[in-house]
Enzyme design. Structure first.
Site, PDB file in Angstrom:
ATOM      1  N   LYS A 285     -25.228  58.068  17.140  1.00  0.00           N
ATOM      2  CA  LYS A 285     -25.482  57.712  18.535  1.00  0.00           C
ATOM      3  C   LYS A 285     -27.000  57.741  18.771  1.00  0.00           C
ATOM      4  O   LYS A 285     -27.729  58.392  17.982  1.00  0.00           O
ATOM      5  CB  LYS A 285     -24.734  58.670  19.466  1.00  0.00           C
ATOM      6  CG  LYS A 285     -25.240  60.118  19.468  1.00  0.00           C
ATOM      7  CD  LYS A 285     -25.843  60.479  20.786  1.00  0.00           C
ATOM      8  CE  LYS A 285     -26.363  61.884  20.837  1.00  0.00           C
ATOM      9  NZ  LYS A 285     -27.223  62.165  21.973  1.00  0.00           N
TER      10      LYS A 285
ATOM     11  N   HIS B 271     -20.879  62.191  24.334  1.00  0.00           N
ATOM     12  CA  HIS B 271     -20.220  63.468  24.033  1.00  0.00           C
ATOM     13  C   HIS B 271     -19.213  63.887  25.110  1.00  0.00           C
ATOM     14  O   HIS B 271     -18.042  64.136  24.817  1.00  0.00           O
ATOM     15  CB  HIS B 271     -21.250  64.584  23.888  1.00  0.00           C
ATOM     16  CG  HIS B 271     -22.260  64.368  22.816  1.00  0.00           C
ATOM     17  ND1 HIS B 271     -21.941  63.797  21.607  1.00  0.00           N
ATOM     18  CD2 HIS B 271     -23.584  64.645  22.753  1.00  0.00           C
ATOM     19  CE1 HIS B 271     -23.033  63.733  20.860  1.00  0.00           C
ATOM     20  NE2 HIS B 271     -24.030  64.242  21.534  1.00  0.00           N
TER      21      HIS B 271
ATOM     22  N   GLU C 251     -28.197  73.587  28.389  1.00  0.00           N
ATOM     23  CA  GLU C 251     -29.128  74.024  27.346  1.00  0.00           C
ATOM     24  C   GLU C 251     -30.237  74.828  27.988  1.00  0.00           C
ATOM     25  O   GLU C 251     -30.758  74.444  29.043  1.00  0.00           O
ATOM     26  CB  GLU C 251     -29.709  72.817  26.600  1.00  0.00           C
ATOM     27  CG  GLU C 251     -28.694  72.051  25.777  1.00  0.00           C
ATOM     28  CD  GLU C 251     -29.363  70.954  24.960  1.00  0.00           C
ATOM     29  OE1 GLU C 251     -30.038  71.290  23.972  1.00  0.00           O
ATOM     30  OE2 GLU C 251     -29.221  69.779  25.325  1.00  0.00           O
TER      31      GLU C 251
END
Length: 517
Positions: free
Chosen positions: A173, A265, A241
């Protein structure tokens, strides 16, 4: 009298429950971009681990290719440094490495130079004889996305897409930059490879916990009857994150959070959580159901985007006693950048199972912690028998919550209510926890180990198909269109926080709040 003895029927590799016990055919893997980070951090350590555990055929070879001039021995030495450094939860064995290194070869070349493909053809012929690879070849495009179409067309022009054995290609990707470019890229690739030979990799689908969603749903009769709009109030998917862009400011400025995480995702995770049960557990049926779910996602009208999608960008802040820069202060980032480092979207699934049930997806950089999970909030009982006294009056106790943890600690948690010890009927929430690592007492394979093994076997169950890619682009395309023509006042959330206030307001419209993982 002669007796005819029938050979036992062949086991369908897609239905074999022992995923890592299946026989892997001999093959050669050609990695374009072999000197890049992905090869050093993920691909070679994963291949070494598969070799270490004898999960791949001894008749095996890796041919690395990139513009960096190197000999076979120099490539082996570089890869040794990378494997020993990035190998996860496994010892580095010098003797095993010596055997593995004999399977590594290198061909310097440029994807733009046709003669490079002739050199690869010659090397493939060599390793077929020396390593008995049966002319089976897996091409891995670990390159800039802008080179995908060109490299595949050159493979076709040099007839590297055909041979005595099978030919397959793995594509990383992002697959396209938007819906139009994804369709164009698909058209180019199909000129050379059939869809059955194209493996579009999404490493989230290779994670054990994501795969475990299927087992949890369809292997247990207790949960599936509740898995619908009648009992589920809403679903939250979080991929946070704690780090910033970590030197990838140039790439991230072109991609942004929506393209980088939600389009691929997290849309695939949503499809796995919410798809219908397949009639048979094989690649075709599982991917059919994922694709059907993605096609059922309501495509927003442009005027609805501000109501159901929120963009954010982190600013400088004091985090853990240290001053961290905002996105616009990161290297290679435009000081006036309009790229989002946070994205939150509300999706609705227009089918009988999920109609009216909102799905909230959020992802961001520089958040308080690194965590990816799926929270399924069940509806409260129709009659509130038990209430709790608070300073502001009576309130209902919290309803049941099921959390599927993907990272960093893989597992499942179920929250339910229990009576507190003592007199009176006072209830409090308690949890039942399942931890993937401690329950099985063995190492889980990494996502790339799983996905590389599947590609060699020819099992595309965990890979995305053309229609799935285009469907996932279709549901984010209106958001991309609106955001491309909007002026944002960034930064709108400080580093170390859970995102902009607008994301809280988006959920408040539906009477919901974000869960803190």
């Amino acid at each position: 009298m002669s007796v005819l003895v029938q050979a036992p029927p062949e086991v369908n590799p897609l239905q074999d429950p022992l995923r890592f016990e299946r026989r892997v055919p001999p093959c050669a893997i050609v990695i374009f971009g072999a000197s890049g980070d992905l090869s050093k951090r993920k691909l070679l350590p994963s291949l070494y681990r598969l070799f270490y555990e004898r999960r791949i055929s001894p008749d095996f070879a890796v041919i690395g290719s990139s513009r960096t001039p190197m000999s076979d021995d120099q490539f082996r030495e570089r890869m040794k440094e990378s494997v020993s450094k990035f190998l996860e939860e496994a010892p580095f064995d010098e003797d095993v490495w010596k055997s593995f290194a004999q399977c590594l070869f290198y061909v310097p070349g440029d994807l733009n130079v046709p003669s490079s493909y002739d050199d690869i053809r010659s090397k493939l012929a060599e390793v077929e004889k020396s390593h008995r690879t049966a002319d089976n070849v897996l091409f891995y495009l670990s390159t800039q996305p802008s080179h995908y179409a060109e490299a595949i067309l050159e493979l076709g022009a040099h007839q590297l897409n055909t041979g005595k054995g099978w030919r397959r290609v793995i594509i990383e990707k992002p697959f396209g930059h938007d819906l139009q470019s994804a369709r164009k890229l698909n058209d180019e690739i199909h000129k050379v490879f059939d869809e059955s030979a194209i493996y579009r990799i999404d490493h989230y689908l290779g994670k054990e916990t994501v795969q475990n969603i299927l087992a949890f749903r369809f292997g247990n009769g207790i949960f599936e009857p509740l898995w619908n709009r009648r009992y589920v109030d809403h679903i939250q998917i979080t991929a946070a994150e704690s780090i910033g862009v970590e030197g990838r400011g140039g790439y991230y400025q072109e991609a942004g959070a929506l393209r980088d995480m939600i389009q691929n995702h997290l849309s695939q995770v949503m499809a796995t959580v919410m798809m219908e049960p397949p009639t048979v557990f094989d690649a075709t049926n599982v991917r059919d159901e994922r694709a059907k779910l993605l096609r059922a996602v309501r495509v927003m009208k442009h005027e609805d985007v501000p109501k159901y999608a929120v963009a954010g960008q982190y600013g400088p802040a004091l985090v853990g006693g240290q001053q961290v820069p905002g996105f616009r202060q990161e290297p290679s980032v435009d000081p006036d950048s309009q790229t989002e480092t946070y994205a939150a979207v509300t999706f609705f699934i227009d089918n009988w199972r999920w109609a009216g049930t909102p799905v909230y997806i959020r992802t961001g950089k520089r958040m308080p912690k690194r965590v990816t999970d799926i929270a399924i909030q069940f509806k409260a009982p129709p009659l509130g028998l038990f209430q709790q006294e608070t300073k502001t009056g009576l309130r209902e106790v919290r309803p049941n919550l099921l959390v599927l943890r993907i990272q960093p600690e893989e597992g499942i948690s179920l929250r339910f209510l229990s009576k507190s010890p003592g007199s009176g009927m006072r209830l409090r929430p308690v949890s039942m926890d399942f931890n993937y690592g401690s329950s099985f007492g063995e190492r889980s394979p990494t996502a790339y180990e799983t996905l590389l093994l599947d590609a060699m076997i020819g099992d595309p169950t965990l890979y995305t198909r053309q229609d799935m890619v285009e469907a996932s682009w279709q549901i984010v395309q209106p958001i991309l269109d609106v955001w491309a023509n909007s002026k944002f006042y960034f930064p709108n959330y400080p580093a170390g926080s859970w995102g902009p206030k607008a994301a809280d307001d988006m959920l408040a419209q539906q009477g919901h709040v974000w869960r803190i993982p």
